[in-house]
Design a protein around this motif. Structure first.
Motif, PDB file in Angstrom:
ATOM      1  N   THR A  83      -1.155   9.944   1.270  1.00  0.00           N
ATOM      2  CA  THR A  83      -1.636  10.403   2.575  1.00  0.00           C
ATOM      3  C   THR A  83      -0.584  11.276   3.247  1.00  0.00           C
ATOM      4  OG1 THR A  83      -3.012   8.438   2.865  1.00  0.00           O
ATOM      5  CG2 THR A  83      -2.412   9.646   4.854  1.00  0.00           C
ATOM      6  N   ALA A  84       0.677  10.878   3.133  1.00  0.00           N
ATOM      7  CA  ALA A  84       1.774  11.653   3.727  1.00  0.00           C
ATOM      8  C   ALA A  84       1.858  13.043   3.110  1.00  0.00           C
ATOM      9  CB  ALA A  84       3.099  10.904   3.542  1.00  0.00           C
TER      10      ALA A  84
ATOM     11  N   ASP B  64       0.820  -1.232   0.000  1.00  0.00           N
ATOM     12  CA  ASP B  64       0.000   0.000   0.000  1.00  0.00           C
ATOM     13  C   ASP B  64       0.847   1.273   0.000  1.00  0.00           C
ATOM     14  OD1 ASP B  64      -2.389  -1.492   0.100  1.00  0.00           O
ATOM     15  OD2 ASP B  64      -2.264  -1.627   2.283  1.00  0.00           O
ATOM     16  N   VAL B  65       2.055   1.207  -0.543  1.00  0.00           N
ATOM     17  CA  VAL B  65       2.975   2.349  -0.414  1.00  0.00           C
ATOM     18  C   VAL B  65       2.495   3.592  -1.159  1.00  0.00           C
ATOM     19  CG1 VAL B  65       4.472   1.690  -2.351  1.00  0.00           C
ATOM     20  CG2 VAL B  65       5.402   3.042  -0.456  1.00  0.00           C
TER      21      VAL B  65
ATOM     22  N   LEU C 173       8.141   8.640   6.591  1.00  0.00           N
ATOM     23  CA  LEU C 173       6.855   8.146   6.114  1.00  0.00           C
ATOM     24  C   LEU C 173       7.032   7.333   4.834  1.00  0.00           C
ATOM     25  CD1 LEU C 173       4.593  11.263   6.729  1.00  0.00           C
ATOM     26  CD2 LEU C 173       4.982   9.286   8.211  1.00  0.00           C
ATOM     27  N   LEU C 174       8.141   7.575   4.143  1.00  0.00           N
ATOM     28  CA  LEU C 174       8.454   6.848   2.914  1.00  0.00           C
ATOM     29  C   LEU C 174       9.929   7.052   2.591  1.00  0.00           C
ATOM     30  CD1 LEU C 174       7.840   5.471   0.117  1.00  0.00           C
ATOM     31  CD2 LEU C 174       7.216   7.758  -0.713  1.00  0.00           C
TER      32      LEU C 174
ATOM     33  N   GLU D 233      -0.618   4.647  -1.710  1.00  0.00           N
ATOM     34  CA  GLU D 233      -1.658   5.307  -0.920  1.00  0.00           C
ATOM     35  C   GLU D 233      -1.067   5.945   0.337  1.00  0.00           C
ATOM     36  OE1 GLU D 233      -4.950   7.065  -0.824  1.00  0.00           O
ATOM     37  OE2 GLU D 233      -4.594   5.612  -2.434  1.00  0.00           O
ATOM     38  N   LYS D 234      -0.101   5.266   0.950  1.00  0.00           N
ATOM     39  CA  LYS D 234       0.566   5.826   2.128  1.00  0.00           C
ATOM     40  C   LYS D 234       1.335   7.092   1.765  1.00  0.00           C
ATOM     41  CE  LYS D 234       1.049   1.458   4.645  1.00  0.00           C
ATOM     42  NZ  LYS D 234       1.999   0.410   5.103  1.00  0.00           N
TER      43      LYS D 234
ATOM     44  N   PRO E 128       7.814   2.221   4.941  1.00  0.00           N
ATOM     45  CA  PRO E 128       7.282   2.156   3.576  1.00  0.00           C
ATOM     46  C   PRO E 128       8.371   2.539   2.575  1.00  0.00           C
ATOM     47  CG  PRO E 128       5.725   3.264   5.021  1.00  0.00           C
ATOM     48  CD  PRO E 128       6.995   3.101   5.807  1.00  0.00           C
TER      49      PRO E 128
END
Length: 208
Positions: free
Chosen positions: A66-67, A59-60, A158-159, A62-63, A183
């Motif tokens: 969102t970030a 789900d990276v 967050l990524l 979408e994550k 992520p």
């Protein structure tokens, strides 16, 4: 010679159509949520191998969206990537793009410690008071230092976009991120680069 006459505004769209058509002809299937990123990286590099070597945590995409919507800042390891990332789109959500590689204090501290500027840049990034996304396209030492900082509890990205290019510690640095709990979007192997890092960022920004 059959030269196509295409409106400037349609060139990118036609390029993406060709890439998708050739992927289909090769029998390569990319999940729908990952397709914009894979297409943009191939568009940037003209290298279809990325369809096989890019790795995405669960789900990276979408994550990542969102970030960004929550005001995340992007930290990169080259001014080339900084120039290529769509800052206007990021700014709509309160984010900024940072690169500390050319900062005088980073250069001085790197010389003093006998480490790369990319290593010190990650230390400086850890001091930012913002949710962070890292887009690393050049320096494996940046990924190694990020991994250390995460283990020390000093940063929680967050990524991490890990696509440094090269021959020394590149594969090993990417493996660290692949085996972490953050992520990630990583390209396995030696390939990557600043343009790839920027392309991955933009593939997310343009599809918010």
């Amino acid at each position: 010679m059959n030269i196509k006459h295409i409106l400037p505004s349609d060139i990118e769209k036609e390029s993406f159509r060709i890439i998708k058509s050739e992927l289909d002809a090769m029998g390569k299937t990319v999940p729908e949520d990952l397709l914009p990123t894979v297409l943009r990286v191939i568009h940037t590099t003209a290298d279809f191998e990325y369809a096989d070597t890019m790795r995405f945590s669960e789900d990276v995409i979408e994550k990542a969206k969102t970030a960004i919507r929550s005001g995340a800042h992007i930290v990169t390891d080259t001014n080339m990537a900084l120039s290529g990332i769509s800052k206007k789109t990021l700014e709509k959500y309160g984010g900024e793009v940072h690169c500390f590689m050319a900062d005088a204090d980073v250069a001085a501290k790197a010389k003093e410690k006998g480490v790369t500027r990319a290593t010190v840049s990650m230390d400086k990034a850890a001091e930012l008071d913002a949710p962070l996304i890292f887009a690393i396209g050049n320096a494996p030492t940046a990924l190694i230092r990020l991994y250390e900082l995460m283990n020390e509890g000093k940063i929680k990205p967050l990524l991490i976009i890990g696509v440094p290019v090269g021959f020394v510690n590149v594969v090993e640095a990417k493996e660290l991120i692949l085996n972490s709990d953050v992520p990630y979007i990583v390209n396995e192997g030696r390939k990557g680069g600043s343009t790839v890092a920027a392309a991955i960022c933009n593939s997310i920004l343009y599809n918010l």
